[in-house]
Design a protein around this motif. Structure first.
Motif, PDB file in Angstrom:
ATOM      1  N   LYS A  61      67.340  52.633  15.039  1.00  0.00           N
ATOM      2  CA  LYS A  61      67.378  53.452  16.250  1.00  0.00           C
ATOM      3  C   LYS A  61      66.401  52.977  17.328  1.00  0.00           C
ATOM      4  O   LYS A  61      66.567  53.299  18.510  1.00  0.00           O
ATOM      5  CB  LYS A  61      67.127  54.918  15.892  1.00  0.00           C
ATOM      6  CG  LYS A  61      68.257  55.533  15.072  1.00  0.00           C
ATOM      7  CD  LYS A  61      68.024  56.986  14.746  1.00  0.00           C
ATOM      8  CE  LYS A  61      69.153  57.546  13.889  1.00  0.00           C
ATOM      9  NZ  LYS A  61      70.460  57.535  14.579  1.00  0.00           N
ATOM     10  N   THR A  62      65.371  52.241  16.927  1.00  0.00           N
ATOM     11  CA  THR A  62      64.440  51.689  17.919  1.00  0.00           C
ATOM     12  C   THR A  62      64.747  50.232  18.238  1.00  0.00           C
ATOM     13  O   THR A  62      63.968  49.576  18.937  1.00  0.00           O
ATOM     14  CB  THR A  62      62.976  51.795  17.433  1.00  0.00           C
ATOM     15  OG1 THR A  62      62.786  50.938  16.291  1.00  0.00           O
ATOM     16  CG2 THR A  62      62.615  53.228  17.077  1.00  0.00           C
ATOM     17  N   ASP A 257      56.452  55.388  24.733  1.00  0.00           N
ATOM     18  CA  ASP A 257      57.149  56.002  25.855  1.00  0.00           C
ATOM     19  C   ASP A 257      58.169  57.015  25.326  1.00  0.00           C
ATOM     20  O   ASP A 257      58.452  57.074  24.123  1.00  0.00           O
ATOM     21  CB  ASP A 257      57.799  54.955  26.762  1.00  0.00           C
ATOM     22  CG  ASP A 257      58.876  54.132  26.072  1.00  0.00           C
ATOM     23  OD1 ASP A 257      59.613  54.671  25.217  1.00  0.00           O
ATOM     24  OD2 ASP A 257      58.998  52.934  26.393  1.00  0.00           O
ATOM     25  N   ASP A 258      58.709  57.827  26.230  1.00  0.00           N
ATOM     26  CA  ASP A 258      59.582  58.934  25.827  1.00  0.00           C
ATOM     27  C   ASP A 258      60.804  58.443  25.060  1.00  0.00           C
ATOM     28  O   ASP A 258      61.225  59.082  24.078  1.00  0.00           O
ATOM     29  CB  ASP A 258      60.032  59.724  27.057  1.00  0.00           C
ATOM     30  CG  ASP A 258      58.896  60.503  27.694  1.00  0.00           C
ATOM     31  OD1 ASP A 258      57.852  60.675  27.032  1.00  0.00           O
ATOM     32  OD2 ASP A 258      59.058  60.937  28.851  1.00  0.00           O
ATOM     33  N   GLU A 259      61.375  57.333  25.477  1.00  0.00           N
ATOM     34  CA  GLU A 259      62.586  56.826  24.831  1.00  0.00           C
ATOM     35  C   GLU A 259      62.308  56.393  23.402  1.00  0.00           C
ATOM     36  O   GLU A 259      63.057  56.705  22.481  1.00  0.00           O
ATOM     37  CB  GLU A 259      63.159  55.663  25.644  1.00  0.00           C
ATOM     38  CG  GLU A 259      64.476  55.114  25.082  1.00  0.00           C
ATOM     39  CD  GLU A 259      65.048  54.000  25.933  1.00  0.00           C
ATOM     40  OE1 GLU A 259      66.097  53.449  25.549  1.00  0.00           O
ATOM     41  OE2 GLU A 259      64.448  53.667  26.978  1.00  0.00           O
ATOM     42  N   SER A 262      61.520  59.455  21.204  1.00  0.00           N
ATOM     43  CA  SER A 262      62.744  60.194  20.916  1.00  0.00           C
ATOM     44  C   SER A 262      63.563  59.494  19.840  1.00  0.00           C
ATOM     45  O   SER A 262      64.091  60.140  18.927  1.00  0.00           O
ATOM     46  CB  SER A 262      63.565  60.353  22.191  1.00  0.00           C
ATOM     47  OG  SER A 262      64.789  61.001  21.930  1.00  0.00           O
ATOM     48  N   ALA A 263      63.667  58.174  19.922  1.00  0.00           N
ATOM     49  CA  ALA A 263      64.421  57.413  18.920  1.00  0.00           C
ATOM     50  C   ALA A 263      63.762  57.523  17.553  1.00  0.00           C
ATOM     51  O   ALA A 263      64.435  57.676  16.524  1.00  0.00           O
ATOM     52  CB  ALA A 263      64.532  55.952  19.345  1.00  0.00           C
TER      53      ALA A 263
END
Length: 344
Positions: A61-62, A257-259, A262-263
């Motif tokens: 996912k990352t 960072d937010d992305e 979240s991942a």
């Protein structure tokens, strides 16, 4: 209260401030250590199954921005040592009560016996309850550690013994039980039995030689340790929800960072859901296996379960009070447990 052994050390340098992504040329590492107890054996360690699935999902996912390096069998140290590492370095850890409690003793409130009727009630308690949110905030404030997931490790604890069927608290009288910690001693004594702390590695021999007549663990551990060879009776009383805790360095996670964050959390939540489904799907087969090995399985009636709760809970609550845990924590947890149990 934090012990001096657990007081955070001053973090220095950009790498120690959390991000595993590129922060200057010297901090390009993308690898994060994940430490946990138990063998790297999917047949013997539910936590290992969770960890390997988490590794796959995080990297997927990352897009490999984060790679996990697994360290089973407490390779990075004992419970307290690994928690200190998590406080002071960018890493993840799956801790038991022994790891978390020196930092947040209030976690023992979540182990009040006979608190949950079933898996749904326990999961609602941890996923939605005010108590667990407050506990997570407390751990972060005191130690700089994020509570990321409650990881099931084999279902609910059950009583076993070699002397007679146990279906009611009165059946405990005169028996000797192996205890994991003082809270279990208090529980056994409330039923009229005695409890003696015995290390897990010595439990089989203690049961075999009669040093103890019984113990409590989830069916998975009873099978894996071959305790059916020295125990004749299995009482399914849903004593306590068996769990460990995925934790991570707060500065590390805040530095993403937010992305990316979240991942990562999407991977954590998916791995935890997969572990829950796998664990629950195997409960009946594990009990059936113990029956096949000759254990008599006792399923107490609702009336008897209520008797266990009525006798056992006050003893545990008194133990919590002796440890100086505030009543506000207990009240929050009991209210959340009602929410989980009755909000069908």
């Amino acid at each position: 209260m934090l012990t001096s052994h657990f007081m955070p050390k001053l973090l220095t340098g950009a790498c120690m401030l959390g991000s595993v992504l590129l922060i200057g040329n010297a901090c390009a590492a993308t690898s994060i250590n994940l430490s946990y107890n138990g063998a790297p054996d999917p047949e013997k360690n539910a936590v290992h199954v969770f960890a390997t699935n988490l590794k796959e999902l995080v990297e997927e996912k990352t897009n490999d921005a984060i790679k996990l390096q697994l360290f089973p069998n407490s390779m990075l140290g004992g419970e307290e040592e690994r928690m200190e590492q998590t406080m002071n370095t960018p890493m993840l850890n799956i801790a038991s009560f022994a790891g978390v409690s020196p930092l947040a003793d209030e976690i023992f409130v979540s182990a009040i016996p006979f608190l949950f009727e079933d898996f749904d009630a326990a999961r609602t308690f941890f996923d939605e309850g005010d108590y667990w949110l407050a506990l997570s905030d407390t751990l972060q404030d005191r130690a700089g550690i994020d509570m990321l997931a409650v990881v099931e490790e084999g279902g609910f604890l059950a009583f076993t013994n070699s002397e007679r069927p146990i279906s009611h608290p009165d059946d405990f009288k005169g028996l000797r039980f192996r205890a994991m910690d003082p809270s279990q001693v208090a529980l056994y004594e409330s039923f009229g039995a005695s409890g003696t702390p015995i290390p897990w590695t010595e439990t089989y021999m203690a049961l075999r030689t009669g040093v103890a007549n019984g113990q409590m663990n989830p069916p998975m551990y009873i099978a894996l340790a071959s305790l059916y060879e020295v125990q004749d009776y299995l009482t399914l009383a849903n004593i306590q929800y068996s769990d460990q805790f995925l934790v991570g360095n707060s500065a590390m996670i805040a530095g993403w960072d937010d992305e990316l964050r979240s991942a990562f959390m999407e991977a954590v939540n998916e791995a935890n859901q997969n572990a829950r489904e796998a664990n629950e799907s195997q409960v009946d087969s594990r009990i059936a296996y113990l029956e096949e090995q000759g254990m008599e399985v006792i399923r107490p009636s609702e009336e008897d379960l209520e008797a266990f709760r009525t006798v056992g809970q006050p003893a545990y609550l008194a133990w919590l009070a002796e440890r100086g845990i505030g009543q506000n924590w207990i009240d929050m947890a009991l209210e959340d447990a009602d929410m989980g149990e009755f909000n069908d």
